[in-house]
Design a protein around this motif. Structure first.
Motif, PDB file in Angstrom:
ATOM      1  N   ILE A 160      24.053  59.881  46.248  1.00 16.79           N
ATOM      2  CA  ILE A 160      25.484  60.117  46.520  1.00 16.79           C
ATOM      3  C   ILE A 160      26.033  61.178  45.570  1.00 16.79           C
ATOM      4  CG2 ILE A 160      27.776  59.086  46.329  1.00 16.79           C
ATOM      5  CD1 ILE A 160      26.601  56.521  47.493  1.00 16.79           C
ATOM      6  N   GLY A 206      32.023  57.086  53.877  1.00 17.82           N
ATOM      7  CA  GLY A 206      30.733  56.975  53.199  1.00 17.82           C
ATOM      8  C   GLY A 206      29.633  57.839  53.762  1.00 17.82           C
ATOM      9  N   GLU A 207      29.980  58.826  54.604  1.00 12.74           N
ATOM     10  CA  GLU A 207      28.962  59.713  55.172  1.00 12.74           C
ATOM     11  C   GLU A 207      28.754  60.919  54.252  1.00 12.74           C
ATOM     12  OE1 GLU A 207      27.032  59.274  57.645  1.00 12.74           O
ATOM     13  OE2 GLU A 207      27.926  57.537  58.626  1.00 12.74           O
ATOM     14  N   TRP A 208      28.212  60.648  53.053  1.00 12.38           N
ATOM     15  CA  TRP A 208      28.034  61.694  52.058  1.00 12.38           C
ATOM     16  C   TRP A 208      27.045  62.763  52.518  1.00 12.38           C
ATOM     17  CZ3 TRP A 208      31.116  62.032  47.882  1.00 12.38           C
ATOM     18  CH2 TRP A 208      31.854  60.902  47.531  1.00 12.38           C
ATOM     19  N   THR A 231      35.145  52.575  62.357  1.00  9.74           N
ATOM     20  CA  THR A 231      34.327  53.500  61.566  1.00  9.74           C
ATOM     21  C   THR A 231      33.550  54.448  62.468  1.00  9.74           C
ATOM     22  OG1 THR A 231      34.075  51.849  59.818  1.00  9.74           O
ATOM     23  CG2 THR A 231      32.502  53.675  59.829  1.00  9.74           C
TER      24      THR A 231
END
Length: 684
Positions: free
Chosen positions: A102, A146-148, A326
């Motif tokens: 991340i 959270g889609e790094w 999401t």
């Protein structure tokens, strides 16, 4: 107003936005940011510090400021971003913990997406929605869910996309700039046997300059000493050299191939043919075609519509179908990226700029993108006859002598006349080597001919009105009638008692005219029409030999205008003339094309100028313009088609952020590469 070269401008919308902001500064009302040529036009009294500050918002700067000190941080950022992304992929595969990947994805996102992110934030605070706004919202959303990995990939691909856009425009600009570098910079001024190097701006009319082998002639002038061949490609696009000697005209920017020439300047550089050509070519870069104007208007609505669609994608499935928030937030963010209008905006300007450049390189001056686009739509071409399909130089095509004194009497009377028909007679008599005698008491009879005394006898030379029918026997009448039926102009030579002979004179057809007409038909021109003020019989003769579809003879200038209007009822019409006599018809046609070889009148008249003194490059210009129009249509279809395909992937929920950015990036690459193929047209 002063023009400044700028660098770093790779986005058409950015140029418009910068222009709007600069126009709000004191004295900036007339400021212009020219995207195609990468220039900015400013009032000299403006606060340049404030202008620089605005330009810096888009990483644009004045070229005169020089290269920025230190390394290229944008390029370094992209390298770091790619390295971090690869390291993150490796960390994901090797390590079980998510923290390091991340962190590396975050580094990749920030180093590549920081410039876009800052621009987007500024736009959001002002409620301005463009590509940077869309990308910023997409990046924030991707990180929020959270889609790094996706965020980092989108930032990297967008950075690469911007580099490709910049490359495409710079390639087209460099081609144009190479063309514009033909202008000479200095001249060798001759004074009292000495030479002095001065800038071309200092040259004055009647100055005499020395032009050595391989040097450019500094401005339009007349050769006063020397003999050489001159390359006039900068003016006419012709690669073959032209022989020049004392008394002949030369153009500024042409190159002396051998020997030494002394040239007397007849025009200051800013009044020269080359200066006017280059100024018009530069102006043509920034003129917008109807297609470009439509695309710009469409893009203004397109981006907000995409944002609405994105909002619907995010809200409708969760609210009405109880779907995952999401999942559909992710799909909505992907729709935002699909909405980037980069490829659509680039679909036209690179192709147009390339088309103008290629034609200018061939000696075809197109005064704007709109005229280039119009040329590609032409269905009917109307030609003036004299000087266009023909050379405009009468010559003797046949002669019949009834008396042995025919040639010497004709030569004696005509050699003092400057009339075009007289020149044709003189040329023929000189060709056969006639005896030279003198004529006295020469009198011109307006509209008929000339009378004179030769060896004590009265002779007349002229048309049938001058001679009268009473002197012509049946045999002579038969000869005259036969020559007239072939579309010739008749010149008779007679004494007081008999006709000595007859000259049949016609305007010489250009050797290339039949092939040009055939080529135009092959290139898609549906109909070719000749409009002339000459006698219908003459018009018919020229029409048959050149192969035009139709002809109209005996037309006055106003009647030519009416014919052009009637032709426009059945398709798009281009009119070709000399730029002076045919001005009304040129203005009436959908497209006016002038022939001129650098003359002021030709450059200032019409929408397109053929700088040669023939039609040889016209079919090529038509082909280039049609190619440009086809490419623009393909580009628009391609850019919208790929986006539509990507949007359809939202229905089954298959659209991802990286697919979205690749659809835009792929369209941009294809649009750029396809547009640049225009520059390869007939490249040797």
């Amino acid at each position: 107003m002063k023009e400044h070269k700028i660098t770093g401008l790779s986005c058409g919308h950015c140029a418009l936005r910068l222009q709007e902001q600069i126009q709000q500064l004191p004295g900036g009302e007339e400021a212009k940011v020219q995207f195609n040529s990468s220039k900015i036009v400013l009032d000299e009294k403006m606060d340049m510090k404030a202008v620089r500050s605005i330009l810096s918002l888009e990483n644009v700067r004045f070229e005169s400021d020089g290269e920025p000190t230190g390394p290229n941080w944008l390029m370094i950022g992209l390298y770091v971003s790619v390295a971090s992304f690869i390291a993150a992929l490796g960390a994901e595969w090797v390590m079980k913990t998510a923290y390091l990947p991340i962190l590396l994805y975050a580094v990749a996102t920030i180093t590549s997406g920081y410039p876009t992110f800052m621009k987007g934030l500024r736009n959001l605070t002002k409620f301005k929605f463009d590509i940077n706004t869309l990308m910023t919202v997409a990046l924030i959303g991707a990180v929020a869910i959270g889609e790094w990995k996706e965020a980092a990939l989108v930032a990297i691909l967008f950075g690469i996309n911007e580099l490709l856009e910049s490359y495409g425009m710079e390639k087209a600009r460099r081609s144009m700039e190479t063309l514009l570098k033909v202008a000479p910079k200095e001249a060798l001024l001759l004074q009292d046997g000495n030479t002095e190097t001065i800038s071309i701006e200092e040259l004055k009319v009647d100055d005499v300059v020395l032009v050595k082998t391989g040097q450019k002639i500094p401005s339009d002038g007349i050769v006063v000493y020397g003999k050489s061949s001159v390359n006039e490609a900068a003016i006419t696009g012709e690669s073959l050299p032209v022989e020049k000697e004392k008394g002949e005209t030369v153009f500024g920017g042409s190159i002396n191939n051998e020997g030494v020439l002394h040239v007397k300047i007849t025009k200051t550089y800013n009044q020269s043919a080359l200066s006017k050509i280059l100024a018009l070519v530069q102006e043509a870069q920034e003129s917008k075609t109807p297609t470009e104007l439509f695309i710009n208007r469409f893009a203004n609505y397109y981006t907000p519509i995409i944002m609405v669609i994105s909002a619907l994608v995010i809200l409708v499935p969760p609210l009405l179908l109880n779907a995952s928030w999401t999942e559909w937030l992710y799909q909505g963010l992907a729709v935002l990226i699909v909405g980037c209008p980069c490829a659509l905006i680039l679909s036209s300007p690179i192709a147009i700029l390339s088309g103008i450049t290629v034609n200018a390189r061939n000696g075809i001056l197109i005064k704007g993108g709109a005229y280039l686009e119009q040329l590609g739509k032409i269905e009917i071409i109307a030609f003036d006859k004299t000087g266009t399909l023909t050379l405009g130089e009468p010559h003797v095509v046949a002669e019949v002598a009834f008396h042995p004194d025919f040639y010497k009497v004709a030569y004696a009377i005509e050699k003092s006349s400057s009339h075009p028909l007289a020149k044709a007679v003189i040329a023929k008599c000189s060709e056969i080597g006639t005896e030279e005698i003198e004529a006295d008491e020469i009198t011109t009879v307006s509209g008929q001919g000339i009378t004179a005394i030769v060896n004590g006898e009265t002779y007349r030379i002229g048309n049938e009105k001058m001679i009268g029918e009473d002197q012509a026997d049946e045999n002579v009448k038969k000869v005259i009638s036969s020559l007239k039926e072939e579309g010739n102009t008749i010149v008779l030579v007679a004494s007081e008692n008999e006709i000595l002979g007859v000259f049949a004179i016609a305007d010489e057809i250009r050797t290339e005219s039949p092939a040009i007409v055939r080529d135009l038909h092959r290139k898609g021109v549906r109909e070719t029409v000749m409009l002339t003020g000459d006698h219908p019989a003459v018009a018919e003769k020229v029409a048959k030999r050149t192969g035009v579809s139709a002809f109209f003879g005996g037309l006055l200038p106003e009647e030519k205008v009416e014919k052009v209007k009637s032709l426009k009822a059945s398709g798009k019409v281009a009119m070709i003339g000399d730029g002076i006599n045919d001005a009304p018809a040129l203005a009436t046609a959908d497209l006016g094309i002038a022939m001129g070889k650098g003359t002021d009148s030709a450059i200032e008249t019409a929408d397109i100028v053929l700088m040669q003194d023939h039609l040889g490059k016209l079919p090529d210009a038509v082909q280039v313009s049609r190619k440009v129009n086809r490419i623009i249509k393909w580009n628009i279809g391609l850019s919208l088609g790929l986006k539509l395909l990507a949007l359809l992937l939202t229905i089954p929920g298959w659209l991802t952020l990286w697919i979205a950015i690749l659809s835009d990036m792929g369209a941009t690459i294809l649009v750029t590469l396809i547009s640049l193929t225009v520059l390869l047209h007939n490249r040797k």
